[in-house]
Motif scaffolding. Sequence first.
Motif, PDB file in Angstrom:
ATOM      1  N   LYS A 633       0.856  -1.620  -0.529  1.00 48.15           N
ATOM      2  CA  LYS A 633      -0.186   0.374  -0.343  1.00 48.15           C
ATOM      3  C   LYS A 633       0.755   1.332  -0.234  1.00 48.15           C
ATOM      4  CE  LYS A 633      -3.019   2.946   3.057  1.00 48.15           C
ATOM      5  NZ  LYS A 633      -3.971   3.111   1.513  1.00 48.15           N
ATOM      6  N   LEU A 634       2.636   1.076   1.143  1.00 56.81           N
ATOM      7  CA  LEU A 634       3.102   2.503   1.228  1.00 56.81           C
ATOM      8  C   LEU A 634       3.650   3.271  -0.331  1.00 56.81           C
ATOM      9  CD1 LEU A 634       3.771   2.256   4.693  1.00 56.81           C
ATOM     10  CD2 LEU A 634       2.832   3.991   3.650  1.00 56.81           C
ATOM     11  N   ASP A 642       9.185  11.908  -0.486  1.00 57.50           N
ATOM     12  CA  ASP A 642      10.154  11.647   0.769  1.00 57.50           C
ATOM     13  C   ASP A 642      10.038  10.774   1.943  1.00 57.50           C
ATOM     14  OD1 ASP A 642      11.672  14.118   0.759  1.00 57.50           O
ATOM     15  OD2 ASP A 642      10.647  15.027   1.805  1.00 57.50           O
ATOM     16  N   VAL A 643       9.052  10.280   2.129  1.00 56.55           N
ATOM     17  CA  VAL A 643       7.993   8.419   2.814  1.00 56.55           C
ATOM     18  C   VAL A 643       8.363   7.951   1.421  1.00 56.55           C
ATOM     19  CG1 VAL A 643       6.648   7.801   3.681  1.00 56.55           C
ATOM     20  CG2 VAL A 643       6.641  10.126   4.531  1.00 56.55           C
ATOM     21  N   LEU A 644       8.047   7.978   0.480  1.00 56.00           N
ATOM     22  CA  LEU A 644       8.220   7.519  -0.807  1.00 56.00           C
ATOM     23  C   LEU A 644       9.858   6.529  -1.567  1.00 56.00           C
ATOM     24  CD1 LEU A 644       6.475   5.396  -2.920  1.00 56.00           C
ATOM     25  CD2 LEU A 644       6.963   7.439  -4.682  1.00 56.00           C
ATOM     26  N   ALA A 645      10.057   8.062  -1.247  1.00 53.21           N
ATOM     27  CA  ALA A 645      11.685   7.222  -1.484  1.00 53.21           C
ATOM     28  C   ALA A 645      12.457   5.888  -0.148  1.00 53.21           C
ATOM     29  CB  ALA A 645      12.564   8.424  -1.177  1.00 53.21           C
ATOM     30  N   VAL A 651      11.989  -1.793   0.987  1.00 48.11           N
ATOM     31  CA  VAL A 651      11.895  -2.514   0.453  1.00 48.11           C
ATOM     32  C   VAL A 651      12.508  -3.740  -0.293  1.00 48.11           C
ATOM     33  CG1 VAL A 651      10.981  -3.967  -1.977  1.00 48.11           C
ATOM     34  CG2 VAL A 651       9.251  -1.789  -0.428  1.00 48.11           C
ATOM     35  N   LEU A 652      13.542  -2.656  -0.882  1.00 46.08           N
ATOM     36  CA  LEU A 652      14.983  -3.675  -1.070  1.00 46.08           C
ATOM     37  C   LEU A 652      16.156  -4.401   0.115  1.00 46.08           C
ATOM     38  CD1 LEU A 652      16.690  -1.046  -3.265  1.00 46.08           C
ATOM     39  CD2 LEU A 652      14.863  -3.816  -3.927  1.00 46.08           C
ATOM     40  N   GLU A 653      15.940  -3.492   1.189  1.00 51.01           N
ATOM     41  CA  GLU A 653      16.668  -3.891   2.310  1.00 51.01           C
ATOM     42  C   GLU A 653      14.854  -5.308   3.047  1.00 51.01           C
ATOM     43  OE1 GLU A 653      17.612  -2.486   7.182  1.00 51.01           O
ATOM     44  OE2 GLU A 653      16.592  -1.156   5.556  1.00 51.01           O
ATOM     45  N   LEU A 654      13.909  -5.265   3.149  1.00 48.91           N
ATOM     46  CA  LEU A 654      13.259  -6.168   2.822  1.00 48.91           C
ATOM     47  C   LEU A 654      13.403  -7.055   2.682  1.00 48.91           C
ATOM     48  CD1 LEU A 654      10.004  -3.968   4.525  1.00 48.91           C
ATOM     49  CD2 LEU A 654      11.664  -5.197   5.573  1.00 48.91           C
ATOM     50  N   ASP A 655      13.385  -7.623   1.543  1.00 45.35           N
ATOM     51  CA  ASP A 655      13.370  -8.260   0.407  1.00 45.35           C
ATOM     52  C   ASP A 655      14.983  -8.707   1.204  1.00 45.35           C
ATOM     53  OD1 ASP A 655      12.937  -9.767  -1.914  1.00 45.35           O
ATOM     54  OD2 ASP A 655      14.848  -9.549  -2.815  1.00 45.35           O
ATOM     55  N   ASN A 741      10.632   0.695 -12.116  1.00 47.35           N
ATOM     56  CA  ASN A 741       9.110  -0.346 -12.129  1.00 47.35           C
ATOM     57  C   ASN A 741       8.481   0.169 -11.039  1.00 47.35           C
ATOM     58  OD1 ASN A 741       8.831  -2.114 -14.167  1.00 47.35           O
ATOM     59  ND2 ASN A 741      10.595  -3.251 -13.603  1.00 47.35           N
ATOM     60  N   LEU A 742       9.002   0.292 -10.271  1.00 53.49           N
ATOM     61  CA  LEU A 742       8.461   0.520  -8.115  1.00 53.49           C
ATOM     62  C   LEU A 742       7.676   2.699  -8.578  1.00 53.49           C
ATOM     63  CD1 LEU A 742      11.294   0.365  -5.651  1.00 53.49           C
ATOM     64  CD2 LEU A 742       9.092  -1.472  -5.815  1.00 53.49           C
ATOM     65  N   ASP A 743       8.625   2.605  -8.808  1.00 55.82           N
ATOM     66  CA  ASP A 743       8.446   4.114  -9.570  1.00 55.82           C
ATOM     67  C   ASP A 743       6.530   4.204 -10.730  1.00 55.82           C
ATOM     68  OD1 ASP A 743      10.236   5.444  -7.860  1.00 55.82           O
ATOM     69  OD2 ASP A 743      11.270   5.678  -9.847  1.00 55.82           O
ATOM     70  N   LYS A 744       6.610   2.751 -11.621  1.00 54.34           N
ATOM     71  CA  LYS A 744       5.523   2.451 -12.453  1.00 54.34           C
ATOM     72  C   LYS A 744       4.306   2.220 -11.262  1.00 54.34           C
ATOM     73  CE  LYS A 744       4.603   0.212 -15.884  1.00 54.34           C
ATOM     74  NZ  LYS A 744       5.160  -1.793 -16.951  1.00 54.34           N
ATOM     75  N   CYS A 745       4.769   1.581 -10.060  1.00 51.80           N
ATOM     76  CA  CYS A 745       3.302   1.135  -9.267  1.00 51.80           C
ATOM     77  C   CYS A 745       3.384   2.075  -8.212  1.00 51.80           C
ATOM     78  CB  CYS A 745       4.122  -0.262  -8.325  1.00 51.80           C
ATOM     79  SG  CYS A 745       2.748  -0.545  -7.563  1.00 51.80           S
ATOM     80  N   ALA A 746       3.713   2.883  -8.291  1.00 51.71           N
ATOM     81  CA  ALA A 746       3.348   4.036  -7.611  1.00 51.71           C
ATOM     82  C   ALA A 746       2.362   5.089  -7.742  1.00 51.71           C
ATOM     83  CB  ALA A 746       4.842   4.861  -6.743  1.00 51.71           C
TER      84      ALA A 746
END
Length: 827
Positions: A633-634, A642-645, A651-655, A741-746
């Motif tokens: 959702k985020l 800023d939050v999106l960055a 996301v990368l760290e969680l992965d 693709n993250l930007d595309k999703c957002a």
Amino acid sequence: MSTAMGMLPLTLPVYGCNTPEEIERLTVDEDLSDIERAVYLLSAGQDIQGTSVIANLPFLVRQNPAETLRRVLPKVREVLHVAGVEMQLTAAVSFRTILQEESVSIHTYAHSFLQVILLHLEHRDAGVSNAWLETLLSVIEVLPKETLKHEILNPLVSKAQLSQTVQSRLVSCKILGKMTNKFDAHTIKREILPLVKSLCQDVEYEVRSCMCRQLENIAQGIGTELTKSVVLPELIELSRDEGSSVRLAAFETLVNLLDVFDTDDRSQTILPLVKSFCEKSFKADESILISLSFHLGKLCHGLYGIFTPDQHLRFLEFYKKLCTLGLQQENGHNENQIPPQILEQEKKYISVRKNCAYNFPAMIVFVDPKNFHMELYSTFFCLCHDPEVPVRYTIAICFYEVSKLLNSGVYLIHKELITLLQDESLEVLDALIDHLPEILELMSTGGESSVQENKLSSLPDLIPALTAAEQRAAASLKWRTHEKLLQKYACLPHIISSDQIYYRFLQRMFTIVMTNNVLPVQKAASRTLCIFLRYNRKQEQRHEVIQKLIEQLGQGKSYWNRLRFLDTCEFIIEIFSKSFFCKYFFLPAIELTHDPVANVRMKLCYLLPKVKSTLKIPADKHLLQQLEMCVRKLLCQEKDKDVLAIVKRTVLELDRMEMSMDAEQLEKEKQQSDGRPMSEKSFEKKRRDTKTPTTLPKSIPISVPGPSGTSTPSTSKEIKKSKLIRSQSFNNQAFHAKYGNLDKCASKSSTVGYTPSVSGLGKTSVVSLTDDSFRTRNACSAPTTFSPNASLPGTSRGTGNSVDPKSSGSKETPPRKATLKSRKSNP
């Protein structure tokens, strides 16, 4: 001045230059090299420019040592002959810096710089002379023996003569003290000690005093035998000198050399001198009393065992008298009515009592702790109640040492602990709380290893004193003292009962977290609150605290409280078990992904890796699914850049994170899926025979049920399916550091064609794009509410798009600058 003329102003700012002519005089050709510019400014520049060049001399030596020594250093020597104080001081510092940086060899340094240093040692300005002396003393440390002898020691013979100036002889004393340990015993005895004796008998008391203070360094360089035969006789003579400063120097040097002398020397020579010194001290200058009181601890240690009972008693009485010096003259008059000389005398008396407080632990050893109550308790009482803050501050610093020495007799100073906790000065309180946990532990155990069951029942005033101390610190502007006190209160579960903490301290911690305006204080209170909760064994009380944390912080109207809730979650992860956090705080924490305030969402993103680290697979796979949905959702709906960055980085760290797994639970589920019941005995054998990994292997992805609650397949077909989806989402979609693709999703929240592995499921589990329950809804949607444990209140916060930012983003406490980036919620 125009830059077209090929001239640039000096980089050093020059204040007061207003006219073009003044600026013209302070400019140089920009085409000159650093060396040429330095030579030019030293030859024709202003003093301020020459000082700037000398200040940059270490840089020039590092950059081009040969040219600097050949061209710049001769110019430096020239200007120093007529230089002012500022340039001289700058040169002394630069020469010392070049030595410390080892930019050139010691041989080269001695050849190029040593004579310049020696030349300016006797400068008429005392500050300049001392600066060059400090540089020379640093050089002496590294010069070879031959250079020392020819360049420094030989000329020193003439410099130490009476025909030279007092300044020259003072410099000679300090050089001798530094140089003695550089030579062999023969050279010291033949060339150095005659100079030492001569300076000890100098006609000027300043020189005698200076040489006397160097005798400690000389004694360490010449050994025990020469010290006894040469240094000790000089000290005895200087201790009877007519100058008080000389006698003081002799006394302090004797104290510092006590360990060098044997028992006979101490009992037959030094003890009589000390005794005489103490007897005459009250008739002499108060400065001698200050020194004597400061060195009492060393005297007690050095002379311990050689006192007769009578001498021991007299020395103890002398110490007690110093502890109350000046208090008999207290008359309550206004300071403006007291003559200045009396005020100055009282300041010296305060210093004496402060030194006595500093030496109090040594005096306990002197009288033996078992005699404390009879010999020293009344003195300790006086020091703890002294009218002057510096004295009480010093005894508060020593309180822990005193407690350790008393051991089982620590109960004797219970009341003094309460007194210092209630002291009107926060400085005293600050000094006491440095070791407050250790002090309270000694008090609670009575100095023994086993804790008393009643826990400080003999000290009923402790809890009121502790609460009053915290309130006094909170009411002051010294928030660091308040923060430290709250941190130290984390020891209380080991000292007092859980009920006492619950009713007297826990609610206060919660109030500080909710209302205090200082962030470090709030965090300290939050962490201590978590520790109180950790050691509380009453379920009703624990449940009440957890409810308050979730309702009043996590769901609070003020965004500031919600930020503090996330701080508290971080402390809970640190202090409690993973299962405790997952049971009570996991869902309320990730629900803040819907928060209308960007700062809250941003702080949560930073916390998400720690949140994920609390999960175990497969027991917490439903929580892992919730985490994935919230992060998705985020990622897809966040509008704050800023939050999106931060989300993308998270996301990368969680992965990259590997999930913890419950091996026993996995084995049980495998047995159940095979349709075979497993006895406890066979499972125990299986567990012993199999090494249990601490993290989930990358080759065993675990599939998580979708939002519709579908079952979790564990067949090889499902594993292949998970691997295929991971390959599609990362390889085919080119998921890389640029976040394409993250930007595309957002930007396209309704697109279903891409599902990133947002919560690290690329290594543990993935959500299938073919899941019907997921395909029927928006690909980037997430549940707006969750159902927590039935015993706890459910959260009712809406999404960031449906909540009024004015009501949810406001702060009940006075406005402040947010720790992170404050901004309004997304409309």
